[in-house]
Motif scaffolding. Structure first.
Motif, PDB file in Angstrom:
ATOM      1  N   PHE A   2     -14.465 -56.433   9.025  1.00  0.00           N
ATOM      2  CA  PHE A   2     -13.868 -57.301  10.040  1.00  0.00           C
ATOM      3  C   PHE A   2     -13.819 -56.645  11.421  1.00  0.00           C
ATOM      4  O   PHE A   2     -13.779 -57.317  12.430  1.00  0.00           O
ATOM      5  N   PHE A  46      -4.627 -51.519   4.173  1.00  0.00           N
ATOM      6  CA  PHE A  46      -5.243 -50.209   3.898  1.00  0.00           C
ATOM      7  C   PHE A  46      -4.183 -49.098   3.868  1.00  0.00           C
ATOM      8  O   PHE A  46      -4.308 -48.141   3.105  1.00  0.00           O
ATOM      9  N   LEU A  52      -6.942 -67.216   7.365  1.00  0.00           N
ATOM     10  CA  LEU A  52      -6.856 -68.355   6.457  1.00  0.00           C
ATOM     11  C   LEU A  52      -8.150 -68.404   5.661  1.00  0.00           C
ATOM     12  O   LEU A  52      -9.139 -67.769   6.051  1.00  0.00           O
ATOM     13  N   LEU A  73      -3.454 -61.240   5.154  1.00  0.00           N
ATOM     14  CA  LEU A  73      -4.256 -60.400   6.058  1.00  0.00           C
ATOM     15  C   LEU A  73      -4.307 -61.030   7.453  1.00  0.00           C
ATOM     16  O   LEU A  73      -5.136 -60.674   8.281  1.00  0.00           O
ATOM     17  N   ALA A  96     -16.599 -56.625  -3.191  1.00  0.00           N
ATOM     18  CA  ALA A  96     -16.305 -57.353  -1.957  1.00  0.00           C
ATOM     19  C   ALA A  96     -17.609 -57.881  -1.371  1.00  0.00           C
ATOM     20  O   ALA A  96     -18.679 -57.297  -1.557  1.00  0.00           O
ATOM     21  N   SER A 116     -10.513 -60.188 -10.858  1.00  0.00           N
ATOM     22  CA  SER A 116      -9.968 -60.943  -9.724  1.00  0.00           C
ATOM     23  C   SER A 116     -11.019 -61.851  -9.109  1.00  0.00           C
ATOM     24  O   SER A 116     -12.185 -61.475  -9.005  1.00  0.00           O
ATOM     25  N   GLY A 121     -12.494 -64.856  -0.322  1.00  0.00           N
ATOM     26  CA  GLY A 121     -13.888 -65.309  -0.330  1.00  0.00           C
ATOM     27  C   GLY A 121     -14.471 -65.351  -1.736  1.00  0.00           C
ATOM     28  O   GLY A 121     -15.393 -66.127  -2.014  1.00  0.00           O
ATOM     29  N   LYS A 167     -13.202 -54.271   5.476  1.00  0.00           N
ATOM     30  CA  LYS A 167     -13.627 -53.175   6.370  1.00  0.00           C
ATOM     31  C   LYS A 167     -14.639 -53.673   7.396  1.00  0.00           C
ATOM     32  O   LYS A 167     -14.787 -53.094   8.464  1.00  0.00           O
ATOM     33  N   GLY A 205     -13.208 -60.718  -2.581  1.00  0.00           N
ATOM     34  CA  GLY A 205     -13.240 -61.454  -1.307  1.00  0.00           C
ATOM     35  C   GLY A 205     -14.098 -60.781  -0.264  1.00  0.00           C
ATOM     36  O   GLY A 205     -14.852 -59.846  -0.566  1.00  0.00           O
ATOM     37  N   LEU A 256     -20.871 -66.522   5.202  1.00  0.00           N
ATOM     38  CA  LEU A 256     -20.384 -67.044   3.913  1.00  0.00           C
ATOM     39  C   LEU A 256     -20.496 -68.563   3.779  1.00  0.00           C
ATOM     40  O   LEU A 256     -20.873 -69.064   2.714  1.00  0.00           O
ATOM     41  N   PRO A 309     -15.447 -50.898  -5.552  1.00  0.00           N
ATOM     42  CA  PRO A 309     -14.774 -51.183  -6.823  1.00  0.00           C
ATOM     43  C   PRO A 309     -14.423 -52.655  -7.049  1.00  0.00           C
ATOM     44  O   PRO A 309     -14.083 -53.015  -8.166  1.00  0.00           O
ATOM     45  N   MET A 366      -9.443 -70.373  12.461  1.00  0.00           N
ATOM     46  CA  MET A 366      -9.793 -69.000  12.067  1.00  0.00           C
ATOM     47  C   MET A 366     -10.149 -68.159  13.297  1.00  0.00           C
ATOM     48  O   MET A 366      -9.810 -66.972  13.367  1.00  0.00           O
ATOM     49  N   ALA A 390     -11.226 -69.279   5.290  1.00  0.00           N
ATOM     50  CA  ALA A 390     -12.106 -69.968   6.240  1.00  0.00           C
ATOM     51  C   ALA A 390     -13.550 -70.021   5.779  1.00  0.00           C
ATOM     52  O   ALA A 390     -14.446 -70.206   6.585  1.00  0.00           O
TER      53      ALA A 390
HETATM   54  C1  LIG Z   1     -14.657 -65.973   6.486  1.00  0.00           C
HETATM   55  C2  LIG Z   1     -13.653 -65.117   5.811  1.00  0.00           C
HETATM   56  C3  LIG Z   1     -12.909 -65.814   4.691  1.00  0.00           C
HETATM   57  C4  LIG Z   1     -12.554 -64.875   3.638  1.00  0.00           C
HETATM   58  C5  LIG Z   1     -11.660 -63.890   3.831  1.00  0.00           C
HETATM   59  C6  LIG Z   1     -11.365 -62.960   2.750  1.00  0.00           C
HETATM   60  O1  LIG Z   1     -11.872 -63.003   1.655  1.00  0.00           O
HETATM   61  S1  LIG Z   1     -10.270 -61.773   3.149  1.00  0.00           S
HETATM   62  C7  LIG Z   1     -10.120 -60.799   1.681  1.00  0.00           C
HETATM   63  C8  LIG Z   1      -9.284 -61.500   0.680  1.00  0.00           C
HETATM   64  N1  LIG Z   1      -9.116 -60.656  -0.466  1.00  0.00           N
HETATM   65  C9  LIG Z   1      -8.012 -59.933  -0.663  1.00  0.00           C
HETATM   66  O2  LIG Z   1      -7.073 -59.978   0.083  1.00  0.00           O
HETATM   67  C10 LIG Z   1      -8.001 -59.080  -1.902  1.00  0.00           C
HETATM   68  C11 LIG Z   1      -7.650 -57.663  -1.552  1.00  0.00           C
HETATM   69  N2  LIG Z   1      -7.718 -56.784  -2.679  1.00  0.00           N
HETATM   70  C12 LIG Z   1      -6.781 -56.731  -3.650  1.00  0.00           C
HETATM   71  O3  LIG Z   1      -5.831 -57.484  -3.671  1.00  0.00           O
HETATM   72  C13 LIG Z   1      -6.930 -55.669  -4.687  1.00  0.00           C
HETATM   73  O4  LIG Z   1      -7.766 -54.676  -4.172  1.00  0.00           O
HETATM   74  C14 LIG Z   1      -7.514 -56.151  -6.040  1.00  0.00           C
HETATM   75  C15 LIG Z   1      -6.490 -57.070  -6.727  1.00  0.00           C
HETATM   76  C16 LIG Z   1      -8.815 -56.896  -5.840  1.00  0.00           C
HETATM   77  C17 LIG Z   1      -7.790 -54.914  -6.926  1.00  0.00           C
HETATM   78  O5  LIG Z   1      -6.622 -54.156  -7.033  1.00  0.00           O
HETATM   79  P1  LIG Z   1      -6.693 -52.665  -7.599  1.00  0.00           P
HETATM   80  O6  LIG Z   1      -5.284 -52.203  -7.675  1.00  0.00           O
HETATM   81  O7  LIG Z   1      -7.529 -52.643  -8.793  1.00  0.00           O
HETATM   82  O8  LIG Z   1      -7.473 -51.829  -6.514  1.00  0.00           O
HETATM   83  P2  LIG Z   1      -7.020 -51.427  -5.021  1.00  0.00           P
HETATM   84  O9  LIG Z   1      -6.212 -52.492  -4.375  1.00  0.00           O
HETATM   85  O10 LIG Z   1      -6.479 -50.063  -5.038  1.00  0.00           O
HETATM   86  O11 LIG Z   1      -8.429 -51.428  -4.291  1.00  0.00           O
HETATM   87  C18 LIG Z   1      -9.444 -50.524  -4.669  1.00  0.00           C
HETATM   88  C19 LIG Z   1     -10.259 -50.180  -3.457  1.00  0.00           C
HETATM   89  O12 LIG Z   1     -10.945 -51.355  -2.999  1.00  0.00           O
HETATM   90  C20 LIG Z   1     -10.662 -51.598  -1.637  1.00  0.00           C
HETATM   91  N3  LIG Z   1     -10.627 -53.045  -1.437  1.00  0.00           N
HETATM   92  C21 LIG Z   1      -9.986 -53.954  -2.199  1.00  0.00           C
HETATM   93  N4  LIG Z   1     -10.233 -55.194  -1.735  1.00  0.00           N
HETATM   94  C22 LIG Z   1     -11.055 -55.045  -0.669  1.00  0.00           C
HETATM   95  C23 LIG Z   1     -11.663 -55.963   0.217  1.00  0.00           C
HETATM   96  N5  LIG Z   1     -11.494 -57.292   0.097  1.00  0.00           N
HETATM   97  N6  LIG Z   1     -12.416 -55.477   1.195  1.00  0.00           N
HETATM   98  C24 LIG Z   1     -12.617 -54.166   1.325  1.00  0.00           C
HETATM   99  N7  LIG Z   1     -12.062 -53.236   0.503  1.00  0.00           N
HETATM  100  C25 LIG Z   1     -11.299 -53.699  -0.471  1.00  0.00           C
HETATM  101  C26 LIG Z   1      -9.304 -50.951  -1.409  1.00  0.00           C
HETATM  102  O13 LIG Z   1      -9.123 -50.641  -0.053  1.00  0.00           O
HETATM  103  C27 LIG Z   1      -9.435 -49.710  -2.272  1.00  0.00           C
HETATM  104  O14 LIG Z   1     -10.228 -48.778  -1.560  1.00  0.00           O
HETATM  105  P3  LIG Z   1      -9.964 -47.207  -1.690  1.00  0.00           P
HETATM  106  O15 LIG Z   1      -8.518 -47.005  -1.339  1.00  0.00           O
HETATM  107  O16 LIG Z   1     -10.259 -46.897  -3.125  1.00  0.00           O
HETATM  108  O17 LIG Z   1     -10.902 -46.601  -0.708  1.00  0.00           O
END
Ligand SMILES: CCC/C=C/C(=O)SCCNC(=O)CCNC(=O)[C@H](O)C(C)(C)COP(=O)([O-])OP(=O)([O-])OC[C@H]1O[C@@H](n2cnc3c(N)ncnc32)[C@H](O)[C@@H]1OP(=O)([O-])[O-]
Length: 715
Positions: free
Chosen positions: A66, A272, A129, A126, A23, A96, A100, A64, A60, A75, A20, A255, A131
């Motif tokens: 990780f 989660f 940083l 989470l 990601a 959003s 990432g 899951k 981002g 990336l 949804p 990181m 990264a």
């Molecule tokens: C080198 C690395 C550097 C980068 C690191 C990163 O990016 S770290 C990441 C940084 N990013 C964040 O921290 C953003 C984290 N996400 C959010 O803040 C919110 O989900 C939202 C604002 C994007 C959408 O809000 P909303 O109320 O509309 O929806 P909702 O929150 O109910 O989610 C719906 C479903 O999607 C799932 N899911 C969501 N995101 C991810 C994900 N990244 N991954 C996997 N799954 C994800 C969530 O579990 C749920 O699954 P379910 O229960 O249906 O099986």
């Protein structure tokens, strides 16, 4: 996955597709690499737009993934190749752009956002940083102080703020992709050297050392033991002081430490868990996806004490019309004044008009005849609540849901006062109710799934994290808390001081130690309950009551009028009643010495380890009992309650996750040890679910639900 097409003749359109939130899974990253290459090789294409399907740019990295070993294109080089591209790359941001997702957009040469979009680098929440170059590009784009704020807090910004900060180049109210395509056409062929953020020098900060020292101090204070915010500051410092490539090396190094840390695991588990609690289920088999909530257009709150006021304000802020009823005219007028101020302050903070007209005030219960749902928030007294429920049952239209805001009274007893007990549930808000995120939705044996679904949905509308729990004394949160506070009192009897216990708890990561918290909420509240239960009897100091160990210390303080902050004396001393700064109190230390002497107790040295084990492990043990009794559906429910309602440090996951991190065997062994040492404290006896989990090899917390299900099916 990512889909490629060409539109408007010369614009390559790349659409991320991973519902949804699109990601950046391995397949999406591979898709981006392939489609970018396609667009760059297509001679017809002069510029490229990257967007996400279904109105979400990108949530981002796929969290899951990780836990697994990484596969697919990484990336950093992927984003780097976008930045190096010789055709303008434009990010079309809807919904959003987080983590990432924003880092991908920062790799693009231009960013166009919809006015309702939210952007941010929430990795710190989470345990990580940004990264994928985020910690190095953002400070170069918007300056060090603004980048530090965003990266260390993880807060999301609106498109308007992103524009003001310089994160995006344009904000549109129309179709974002159309606007981005138009923009892409306008910049085709233009030079790109000045658009590659990694080549920017970091804006100069006067007195860099002082800035970082100040930020580091603030972060250490608010992080309460969390390591990610500190690493975030260090990474931004690298951006401010090192060339980009060396900064990237530092980002990677930092990181690497975070990625494998227990704190990152705890925070990701908690992410989660917050989502898992929305998928509630009751022991009857009723579930979130098979129970339809009733429509709620108009709500009532009865009783305008502190809790009622906060609840009504939260409802109005959620856009619901609220009828408030308070029998005492003077209290009603006072409440109206205070609530109007609360609404005005909240609106000012959010930059909106105060929803004053959403609340109507009445002293007549008959005014509740046409509401869809009532939240009763009168004084915590069963007889009074019963009387109110009897009246509500007579006044409200058929089908009105009757909810009680109670911190632990029997919801079923109240339901029995009404014509329709299936329409009664508990809604346990936490003070201040318009601020605190947690809501326990308590179902009794007769509450209908529809009633639970309605209360859960209302909680969500109010911006709460709602957890559905069964009916028992104290529900989940307060049932566990009772043992924590009781153990803390036992520790005082055995030789500790409030300062010593609180220091250990605060160093663990709680915002406030147990005694400081007790002083804040008022010792008299628990005293009144204990007196009602005939446990506390004025003038008595017996240490065994109802056949088990009892500490009368709190009662004895109350008998002296020491109710905490409000009286200027409690477990600590305050300069004046109502003051918030706790001072160690020699009077109390002397009082404890006399108490121990009177009871023949010899004070011993108690270390931090014992304080933590004695306060936290009995709570955890009770958590296992709660799971075994089916009061909470899974460990996630308990952990979310503790993190959002009781200040359990989020980077420790919650009590049940913490137990799995410490090792269930160790928790079991310590409980056995303490039970042996204190056989007059029955709850120290390890719960059979804990024993069972240890016997089958201590499976990870994510597997406990299965074990509990099997356990229940065997009963
Ligand atoms: C080198 C690395 C550097 C980068 C690191 C990163 O990016 S770290 C990441 C940084 N990013 C964040 O921290 C953003 C984290 N996400 C959010 O803040 C919110 O989900 C939202 C604002 C994007 C959408 O809000 P909303 O109320 O509309 O929806 P909702 O929150 O109910 O989610 C719906 C479903 O999607 C799932 N899911 C969501 N995101 C991810 C994900 N990244 N991954 C996997 N799954 C994800 C969530 O579990 C749920 O699954 P379910 O229960 O249906 O099986």
């Amino acid at each position: 996955m990512a889909q490629y097409s060409r539109i408007s003749g010369s614009v390559g359109l790349i659409t991320l597709k991973n519902p949804p939130v699109n990601a950046l899974s391995a397949a999406v990253r591979q898709g981006i690499v392939d489609t970018v290459e396609k667009a760059l090789c297509d001679p017809q294409v002069k510029s490229v737009v990257i967007c996400g399907q279904d109105g979400v740019f990108c949530g981002g990295a796929d969290v899951k993934e990780f836990e697994k070993s990484m596969s697919g294109p990484p990336l950093i080089p992927m984003i780097h190749s976008i930045e190096c591209a010789t055709k303008p790359m434009v990010a079309a941001i809807e919904g959003s752009a987080l983590g990432g997702g924003l880092e991908l957009a920062l790799g693009c040469h231009y960013r166009i956002a919809h006015s309702k979009a939210r952007l941010g680098l929430p990795e710190v929440t989470l345990g990580l940083l940004p990264a994928a170059g985020g910690s190095q590009r953002l400070p170069r784009l918007i300056g060090v102080p603004a980048a530090l704020d965003l990266i260390t807090t993880g807060r999301h910004v609106t498109a308007a703020e992103a524009l003001q900060l310089g994160i995006v180049d344009q904000v549109t109210d129309h179709k974002t992709v159309d606007a981005a395509v138009k923009f892409a056409l306008s910049v085709a062929g233009k030079p790109l050297d000045a658009r590659r953020i990694s080549t920017y020098p970091c804006p100069v900060v006067t007195d860099l050392d002082a800035l970082f020292e100040d930020v580091m101090q603030k972060v250490r204070q608010s992080a309460r033991g969390a390591i990610a915010p500190i690493a975030c500051v260090q990474a931004v410092r690298a951006a401010a002081t090192l060339p980009y490539t060396r900064g990237m090396e530092r980002e990677k190094e930092l990181m690497a430490t975070l990625f494998t840390s227990g704190q990152a695991r705890a925070l990701q588990y908690n992410f989660f868990a917050q989502r898992a609690v929305g998928k509630w289920r009751m022991p009857s088999g009723a579930r979130w996806d098979t129970s339809t909530p009733r429509p709620v257009h108009k709500v009532a709150v009865i009783g305008l004490g502190t809790m009622g006021r906060g609840i009504a304000v939260a409802l109005a802020q959620a856009g619901l019309p609220v009828v408030t009823v308070e029998a005492q005219e003077k209290q009603l007028m006072e409440a109206k004044r205070v609530m109007s101020d609360m609404l005005k302050r909240g609106a000012k903070r959010r930059g909106v008009a105060p929803p004053l007209d959403k609340i109507s005030y009445s002293s007549n219960i008959q005014d509740l005849a046409d509401v869809d749902l009532v939240i009763e928030a009168v004084f915590e007294d069963m007889d009074l609540k019963k009387k109110v429920f009897l009246q509500l049952s007579a006044v409200c239209k058929p089908g009105t849901l009757l909810c009680t805001n109670t911190s632990g009274l029997d919801v079923d007893q109240l339901a029995s006062q009404t014509r329709n007990p299936e329409l009664v549930v508990g809604m346990h808000f936490f003070a201040p109710a318009h601020v605190m995120k947690l809501l326990e939705v308590v179902y009794g044996p007769r509450s209908s799934p529809q009633a639970v679904a309605t209360a859960m949905q209302l909680g969500k509308k109010m911006g709460k994290i709602s957890v559905a729990v069964g009916n028992c004394r104290g529900f989940v949160g307060n049932r566990m808390l009772k043992l924590y506070t009781e153990q803390a009192s036992f520790l005082l009897e055995e030789g500790a001081t409030p300062d010593l216990v609180d220091r250990a708890i605060e160093e663990f990561g709680f915002p406030m130690g147990v005694f400081r918290m007790s002083d804040l909420s008022g010792l008299d509240i628990g005293w009144r309950v204990r007196k009602e239960m005939k446990l506390a009897v004025p003038g008595q100091s017996a240490r065994i009551r109802e056949g088990r160990r009892y500490s009368p210390l709190g009662d004895l303080l109350c008998e002296q009028g020491r109710f905490g902050q409000k009286t200027g004396r409690g477990w600590y001393r305050y300069n004046k009643p109502g003051d918030r700064v706790a001072h160690s109190d020699p009077w109390l230390h002397h009082f404890l010495e006399e108490y121990r002497a009177q009871h023949g107790l010899v004070a011993r040295r108690i270390d931090q380890q014992e304080i933590l084990e004695r306060c936290l492990y009995p709570m955890i043990n009770e958590g296992f009992r709660i799971l075994q009794d089916g009061i909470a559906a899974g460990p996630e429910d308990i952990d979310v309650i503790y993190v959002f309602g009781y200040g359990w440090p989020r980077h420790c996951g919650g009590p049940m996750f913490y137990a799995s991190m410490v090792g269930l065997e160790k928790v079991l062994e310590r409980l056995e040890h303490y039970y042996q040492a204190h056989p007059d404290v029955p709850y120290l006896q390890p719960c059979s679910l804990l024993r069972r989990l240890v016997a089958i090899g201590s499976p990870p917390v994510q597997k406990w639900r299965e074990v509990i299900k099997n356990l229940h099916s065997q009963l």
